[in-house]
Design a protein around this motif. Structure first.
Motif, PDB file in Angstrom:
ATOM      1  N   ARG A   1       0.804  -1.102   0.106  1.00  0.00           N
ATOM      2  CA  ARG A   1       0.006   0.099   0.078  1.00  0.00           C
ATOM      3  C   ARG A   1       0.688   1.191  -0.033  1.00  0.00           C
TER       4      ARG A   1
ATOM      5  N   CYS B   1       2.312   1.785  -3.520  1.00  0.00           N
ATOM      6  CA  CYS B   1       0.977   2.219  -4.560  1.00  0.00           C
ATOM      7  C   CYS B   1       0.697   3.609  -4.165  1.00  0.00           C
ATOM      8  N   GLY B   2       1.385   4.025  -3.257  1.00  0.00           N
ATOM      9  CA  GLY B   2       0.634   5.362  -2.704  1.00  0.00           C
ATOM     10  C   GLY B   2      -0.495   5.413  -2.064  1.00  0.00           C
ATOM     11  N   VAL B   3      -1.027   4.425  -1.719  1.00  0.00           N
ATOM     12  CA  VAL B   3      -2.371   4.407  -0.965  1.00  0.00           C
ATOM     13  C   VAL B   3      -2.358   5.107   0.382  1.00  0.00           C
TER      14      VAL B   3
ATOM     15  N   ILE C   1       6.848   8.025  -2.510  1.00  0.00           N
ATOM     16  CA  ILE C   1       6.158   9.063  -1.606  1.00  0.00           C
ATOM     17  C   ILE C   1       5.840  10.504  -1.772  1.00  0.00           C
TER      18      ILE C   1
ATOM     19  N   PRO D   1       3.491   9.974  -5.518  1.00  0.00           N
ATOM     20  CA  PRO D   1       3.156   8.924  -6.090  1.00  0.00           C
ATOM     21  C   PRO D   1       2.241   8.886  -7.560  1.00  0.00           C
TER      22      PRO D   1
ATOM     23  N   ARG E   1       1.382   6.399 -11.555  1.00  0.00           N
ATOM     24  CA  ARG E   1       0.169   5.721 -11.566  1.00  0.00           C
ATOM     25  C   ARG E   1      -0.254   5.033 -12.970  1.00  0.00           C
ATOM     26  N   ARG E   2       0.040   5.451 -13.974  1.00  0.00           N
ATOM     27  CA  ARG E   2      -0.312   4.749 -15.134  1.00  0.00           C
ATOM     28  C   ARG E   2       0.586   3.662 -15.472  1.00  0.00           C
TER      29      ARG E   2
ATOM     30  N   TYR F   1      -2.205  -2.743  -9.819  1.00  0.00           N
ATOM     31  CA  TYR F   1      -2.321  -3.278  -8.263  1.00  0.00           C
ATOM     32  C   TYR F   1      -3.473  -4.290  -8.281  1.00  0.00           C
TER      33      TYR F   1
ATOM     34  N   TYR G   1     -13.066   0.079 -15.402  1.00  0.00           N
ATOM     35  CA  TYR G   1     -11.388   0.002 -15.194  1.00  0.00           C
ATOM     36  C   TYR G   1     -10.525   0.928 -16.279  1.00  0.00           C
TER      37      TYR G   1
ATOM     38  N   VAL H   1     -11.349   4.312 -15.933  1.00  0.00           N
ATOM     39  CA  VAL H   1     -10.487   5.038 -14.732  1.00  0.00           C
ATOM     40  C   VAL H   1      -9.325   5.353 -15.155  1.00  0.00           C
ATOM     41  N   TYR H   2      -8.836   4.502 -16.193  1.00  0.00           N
ATOM     42  CA  TYR H   2      -7.264   4.445 -16.561  1.00  0.00           C
ATOM     43  C   TYR H   2      -7.380   5.372 -17.973  1.00  0.00           C
ATOM     44  N   ASP H   3      -8.556   5.974 -18.319  1.00  0.00           N
ATOM     45  CA  ASP H   3      -8.899   6.739 -19.412  1.00  0.00           C
ATOM     46  C   ASP H   3      -8.232   6.231 -20.870  1.00  0.00           C
TER      47      ASP H   3
ATOM     48  N   ALA I   1      -6.628  -5.160 -13.257  1.00  0.00           N
ATOM     49  CA  ALA I   1      -5.551  -4.607 -12.773  1.00  0.00           C
ATOM     50  C   ALA I   1      -4.523  -4.227 -13.914  1.00  0.00           C
TER      51      ALA I   1
END
Ligand SMILES: Nc1ncnc2c1ncn2[C@@H]1O[C@H](COP(=O)(O)OP(=O)(O)OP(=O)(O)O)[C@@H](O)[C@H]1O
Ligand SMILES: [Mg+2]
Lengths: 332, 380
Positions: A48, A51-53, A69, A72, A76-77, A81, A101, A104-106, A149
């Motif tokens: 987590r 992945c920058g969560v 850190i 993040p 992303r692209r 995950y 999905y 969301v990832y355009d 994913a």
């Protein structure tokens, strides 16, 4: 070659509890990196953070050359995950999940069409596009989750216990998909507590109580173990374990699939046979085996636990000890 | 920009699918408000005190002053001002700053002095019928007691036989809600409470559910921004909220026979803004709630209680403790209740309601901004 992931003293505390404790790690590009550890050892927490969560408490993490850190968003692209709970919408159909999905990832429509076809074939879901996800059995859900994913073709994929709760056949099938991805140059960071899956990985790290206990290729990990390991086939495993646990020279004894594995430690194979006979256990077979990865990890856990117990004797608030690793099913 | 839109619409269309596939949501959105409206409207009755009252002394004699002073001493009437003209009374009613006006006509003192019947007009704002009814009863009682006393005192001073003299007769006129129908008064306020409960609750739950399923995490590792996620999640609910309001408005008009006298556009704009406010509140709840159960409970508390207590729907805002009156400004209900009542019953439009519309707009901006700030923070 450049690292895919580089961690320096990565630490995460929840209040006074340290879930991930100064972990250093270097994952190379293109490898299948196995991140192993028992329940609650900090695997998910580590992923987590990568992945920058969630934000780490301290330490550094570089993912695909970017500071994971501070920035993040930058990767992303390029990362995928697959979280521990398969993150599918059960009330959406297979197709709707993929479309979501992709949105969301355009992804462009053409790109989506191509990816959709590939994923349906990969997940063995051709002809079932209109089925509600809730009605799929676990193996299919898991492959669909992998498809979702990876819909944007990431270079690096984090898979958090992708095979938990899945039957051995589906697990094997799933690992074949992971190999395919690795062959196409994708880096895989896979957590599991199935020890038999460790053999599928090019390199392994073992985390226990938030600390890195070992790291290396499967061969290097096995070489850590210098003691003799016996594989014993008995009629009454429970009685045998009870008998063996009473002897302090014997380091570890546990069920590995259907048979016992015994680290004889300072004792000898002969005395183990005697001991079992005395306990009224029939030994059907016994042989010295090369230590498996599971043997090494059980050994590491026992060592740490012993250290933890001496710690507990002096510091009453010392950490709770979680369960030992789960062994893999024998047929996998 | 195009990418952002694509991402937002991905979230929104997914949300629509959830809504379409879940009969519970359809029931919660379309059937529940109607049922709640029916149940509440038939079940509620209230009691009042401290009704804001204005006095108009058209006579300016000792007798008229003495008469009006009695209103100031009463617990029931809360005299908020003395006015000079009938026009000022109209204004006070429009602004809802008064519900009752007592008007002493010129010649009041003289009539009394002559031992004739003196007349007083008591005007009651009927758009709040419980106040209207009680106001009327109290004014009559007060007049009877006062009238007799005033007359007796006066006549005694003049040494006339009181039994043969007239008294004070109040002319009572109820404005805005001539038949003083309770439903007319209740339903426009109730609509607001019902809509608020549904929308706050549904939005509060929708994001928390996503977190519980683990899909939230899956979404936020994607390039989508949290603001986009939020926008996509609430946009279907804006539509549903407005549809909801339409349904209860139709129920109000056709089932309860509540007249819609004012400007529909003003009502529409108010509804849209009010739905945004409710969604903002719902999002704030879901940003902090740890589970669907918690979200549900908090949403219910935060919409139901203030909806009933602090919107002016159940209790006139001037009759609740001052502290709560202040608190009531923090909930959008009070603005919207004023809007629905004014539009439905008083035929109000934007020219009167712009302060409430403005307050809702401000509220919507603040709550949605706050929610998106809370959302863009990475959790620990
Ligand atoms: N948000 C949180 N707040 C407090 N404690 C947490 C939080 N998340 C994880 N922990 C604790 O941190 C420890 C490590 O959890 P983590 O989920 O990383 O373990 P894991 O190795 O993934 O275990 P599992 O195999 O069960 O998935 C656990 O003891 C867990 O209870
Ligand atoms: Mg985990």
């Amino acid at each position: 070659m450049e690292s895919a992931i580089q961690l320096k003293a990565l630490t995460k505390r929840f209040g006074s509890f340290t879930a991930v404790d100064a972990v250093d790690l270097d994952v190379r590009r293109g490898e299948i990196f196995g991140f192993l550890g028992p329940n609650g050892s900090g695997k998910t927490t580590t992923i987590r953070m990568l992945c920058g969560v969630i934000a780490p408490t301290s330490g550094q993490a570089t993912v695909l050359g970017h500071d994971a850190i501070k920035d993040p968003e930058a990767v992303r692209r390029r990362i995928g995950y697959m979280s521990q709970k398969f993150s599918l919408f059960e009330d959406l159909t297979v197709d709707e999940n993929l479309r979501f999905y992709a949105g969301v990832y355009d992804l462009t429509d053409e790109k989506f069409a191509a990816r959709r076809e590939y994923i349906l074939r990969m997940a063995d879901l051709v002809g079932r596009e209109g089925e509600l996800t809730a009605n799929l059995s676990v193996g299919w859900k898991q492959r669909l989750a992998l498809g979702c994913a990876t819909i944007h073709e990431p270079e690096l994929i984090f898979l958090d216990e992708p095979t938990s709760g899945v039957d051995p056949t589906a697990r094997r099938h799933f690992w074949e998909l992971l190999y395919e991805l690795a062959d196409s140059g994708v880096t895989l960071f896979v957590t599991t507590h199935y020890m038999d899956e460790a053999a599928h990985c090019s390199r392994l790290a073992f985390i226990y109580n938030g600390r890195l206990a070992a790291c290396g290729t499967p061969g290097e990990i096995r070489a850590l173990m210098t003691e003799t390991v016996l594989e014993v086939d008995v009629d009454d495993a429970e009685a045998a374990l009870l008998a063996l646990e009473r002897v302090s020279e014997i380091r570890e004894a546990y069920m590995s699939g259907a048979v016992l594995h015994v680290n004889v430690g300072a004792s000898s194979p002969a005395s183990v046979v005697e001991l079992l006979a005395a306990a009224g256990v029939t030994v059907r077979g016994i042989e010295v085996v090369d230590p498996t990865i599971e043997d090494v990890f059980v050994h590491l856990v026992t060592q740490q636990r012993a250290a933890g117990e001496t710690l507990a004797a002096t510091a009453p608030e010392a950490v709770a000890v979680p369960n030992p690793p789960v062994s893999g099913s024998p047929d996998a | 920009m195009r990418e952002a839109l694509r991402r937002i619409s991905a979230i929104a269309s997914k949300e629509f699918i959830h809504i379409r596939r879940d009969p519970r949501i359809m029931i919660a959105v379309l059937v529940m408000p109607t049922i709640q409206l029916l149940l509440f409207a038939y079940a509620i009755s209230f009691d009042v005190s401290d009704v804001p009252t204005v006095l108009l002394d058209g006579d300016r004699t000792t007798a008229s002053r003495e008469y009006l002073a009695a209103y100031e001493q009463s617990d029931f009437f809360n005299v908020v001002g003395h006015v000079e003209s009938q026009k000022a009374i109209d204004d006070a009613f429009d602004r809802s700053s008064a519900r009752i006006a007592v008007m002493v006509r010129p010649g009041f003192g003289e009539a009394l002095a002559r031992g004739e019947k003196a007349s007083v007009a008591v005007l009651v704002d009927g758009s709040e019928p419980n106040s209207a009814q009680l106001g009327q009863a109290y004014a009559t009682a007060l007049n009877q007691a006062l009238g007799r006393e005033l007359t007796f005192e006066y006549l005694e001073r003049q040494a006339i036989d009181p039994t043969r003299a007239g008294g004070i007769t109040p002319f009572i006129r109820t404005w805005y809600n001539p038949e003083r129908r309770s439903a007319d008064f209740l339903v426009p306020g109730l609509m607001v409470v019902v809509i608020m409960i549904v929308t706050v609750q549904q939005t509060a739950v929708t994001l928390v559910k996503e977190k519980e399923q683990g899909t939230f995490e899956q979404i936020i590792v994607s390039p989508i921004r949290r603001g986009e996620l939020m926008l996509g999640k609430v946009s279907p609910w804006v539509l549903l909220g407005v549809i909801d309001m339409l349904v209860v408005t139709l129920v109000a008009i056709f089932l309860f026979g509540v007249p819609l006298r004012g400007d529909v556009l003003t009502l529409g704009v108010g509804t849209f803004l009010f739905v945004l406010c409710s969604l903002g509140i719902g999002l704030l709840v879901s940003a902090r709630a740890s589970s669907v159960e918690v979200a549900n409970l908090v949403a219910l508390l935060i919409s139901f209680l203030p909806g009933f207590m602090l919107s002016g729907f159940a209790f006139p805002l001037h009759s609740i403790p001052r502290f709560l009156q202040v608190v009531s400004y923090a909930f959008p209900g009070r603005y919207m209740v004023t809007i629905t009542r004014t539009v439905f019953l008083k035929g109000g439009s934007f020219s009167i309601l712009w302060p409430e519309i403005g307050a809702l707009a401000l509220y919507a901006v603040v709550s949605l901004t706050l929610a998106s700030v809370l959302y863009s923070r990475r959790p620990d």
